[in-house]
Design a protein around this motif. Structure first.
Motif, PDB file in Angstrom:
ATOM      1  N   PHE A  24       0.944  -1.014  -0.154  1.00  0.00           N
ATOM      2  CA  PHE A  24       0.124  -0.032   0.037  1.00  0.00           C
ATOM      3  C   PHE A  24       0.619   1.242   0.022  1.00  0.00           C
ATOM      4  CE2 PHE A  24      -3.491  -2.392   2.315  1.00  0.00           C
ATOM      5  CZ  PHE A  24      -4.340  -2.709   1.047  1.00  0.00           C
ATOM      6  N   GLY A  25       0.331   2.355  -0.572  1.00  0.00           N
ATOM      7  CA  GLY A  25       1.168   3.527  -0.544  1.00  0.00           C
ATOM      8  C   GLY A  25       0.519   4.598  -1.260  1.00  0.00           C
ATOM      9  N   TRP A  26       0.960   5.577  -1.850  1.00  0.00           N
ATOM     10  CA  TRP A  26       0.419   6.712  -2.739  1.00  0.00           C
ATOM     11  C   TRP A  26       1.332   7.114  -3.793  1.00  0.00           C
ATOM     12  CZ3 TRP A  26       1.736   6.348   2.303  1.00  0.00           C
ATOM     13  CH2 TRP A  26       2.877   7.204   2.769  1.00  0.00           C
ATOM     14  N   VAL A  27       0.593   7.959  -4.676  1.00  0.00           N
ATOM     15  CA  VAL A  27       1.455   8.522  -5.772  1.00  0.00           C
ATOM     16  C   VAL A  27       2.143   9.890  -5.314  1.00  0.00           C
ATOM     17  CG1 VAL A  27       1.611   9.263  -8.171  1.00  0.00           C
ATOM     18  CG2 VAL A  27       0.605   7.011  -7.593  1.00  0.00           C
ATOM     19  N   ARG A  28       3.129  10.267  -5.275  1.00  0.00           N
ATOM     20  CA  ARG A  28       3.725  11.627  -4.888  1.00  0.00           C
ATOM     21  C   ARG A  28       3.765  12.328  -6.405  1.00  0.00           C
ATOM     22  NH1 ARG A  28       7.972  12.189  -0.212  1.00  0.00           N
ATOM     23  NH2 ARG A  28       7.290  14.404  -0.855  1.00  0.00           N
ATOM     24  N   THR A  29       3.754  13.488  -6.248  1.00  0.00           N
ATOM     25  CA  THR A  29       4.105  14.357  -7.394  1.00  0.00           C
ATOM     26  C   THR A  29       4.941  15.488  -6.943  1.00  0.00           C
ATOM     27  OG1 THR A  29       1.914  14.075  -8.666  1.00  0.00           O
ATOM     28  CG2 THR A  29       3.165  15.873  -9.134  1.00  0.00           C
ATOM     29  N   LEU A  30       6.321  15.411  -7.592  1.00  0.00           N
ATOM     30  CA  LEU A  30       7.331  16.545  -7.109  1.00  0.00           C
ATOM     31  C   LEU A  30       7.785  17.254  -8.352  1.00  0.00           C
ATOM     32  CD1 LEU A  30       9.141  14.570  -4.314  1.00  0.00           C
ATOM     33  CD2 LEU A  30       7.577  16.517  -4.090  1.00  0.00           C
ATOM     34  N   GLU A  31       8.283  18.376  -8.303  1.00  0.00           N
ATOM     35  CA  GLU A  31       9.103  19.080  -9.349  1.00  0.00           C
ATOM     36  C   GLU A  31      10.582  18.869  -9.001  1.00  0.00           C
ATOM     37  OE1 GLU A  31       7.361  22.945  -9.853  1.00  0.00           O
ATOM     38  OE2 GLU A  31       5.438  21.892 -10.561  1.00  0.00           O
ATOM     39  N   LEU A  32      11.423  18.363  -9.756  1.00  0.00           N
ATOM     40  CA  LEU A  32      12.802  17.674  -9.236  1.00  0.00           C
ATOM     41  C   LEU A  32      13.755  18.212 -10.741  1.00  0.00           C
ATOM     42  CD1 LEU A  32      11.889  14.626  -7.527  1.00  0.00           C
ATOM     43  CD2 LEU A  32      12.343  16.733  -6.489  1.00  0.00           C
ATOM     44  N   VAL A  33      14.943  17.849 -10.316  1.00  0.00           N
ATOM     45  CA  VAL A  33      15.940  17.904 -11.392  1.00  0.00           C
ATOM     46  C   VAL A  33      16.480  16.775 -11.346  1.00  0.00           C
ATOM     47  CG1 VAL A  33      18.163  19.097 -12.108  1.00  0.00           C
ATOM     48  CG2 VAL A  33      16.390  20.502 -10.981  1.00  0.00           C
ATOM     49  N   PRO A  34      16.703  15.997 -12.565  1.00  0.00           N
ATOM     50  CA  PRO A  34      17.327  14.704 -12.535  1.00  0.00           C
ATOM     51  C   PRO A  34      18.842  15.166 -12.341  1.00  0.00           C
ATOM     52  CG  PRO A  34      16.314  15.190 -14.790  1.00  0.00           C
ATOM     53  CD  PRO A  34      15.839  16.390 -13.720  1.00  0.00           C
ATOM     54  N   LEU A  35      19.331  13.998 -11.510  1.00  0.00           N
ATOM     55  CA  LEU A  35      20.883  14.128 -11.404  1.00  0.00           C
ATOM     56  C   LEU A  35      21.593  12.889 -12.144  1.00  0.00           C
ATOM     57  CD1 LEU A  35      20.998  15.130  -7.581  1.00  0.00           C
ATOM     58  CD2 LEU A  35      21.315  16.465  -9.676  1.00  0.00           C
TER      59      LEU A  35
END
Length: 72
Positions: free
Chosen positions: A29-40
């Motif tokens: 169980f869990g959830w879907v998070r939405t974030l604005e990020l820079v791929p490293l």
């Protein structure tokens, strides 16, 4: 910068369960998070992708947990 949606599994160790509840019943169980990020970087061996937010926090996300990536 990308808008990343990924699945984050619930930490079973931090759930407040009743004595009769089985923690294994909540596995997956869990959830879907939405974030604005820079791929490293992408680690091809562990299949982890490292992202960083504007505050400098680094997020390690399993490639298989990524739901959607949108370029911004």
């Amino acid at each position: 910068m990308v808008r990343l949606q990924y699945f984050e599994e619930a930490n079973i160790a931090h759930l407040n369960l009743a004595p009769f509840e089985d923690p294994e019943a909540f596995h997956g169980f869990g959830w879907v998070r939405t974030l604005e990020l820079v791929p490293l970087e992408l680690d091809e061996v562990t299949q982890e992708v490292l992202f960083q937010d504007v505050f400098g926090t680094v997020y390690s996300v399993q490639f298989s947990d990524i739901v959607n990536i949108e370029l911004m």
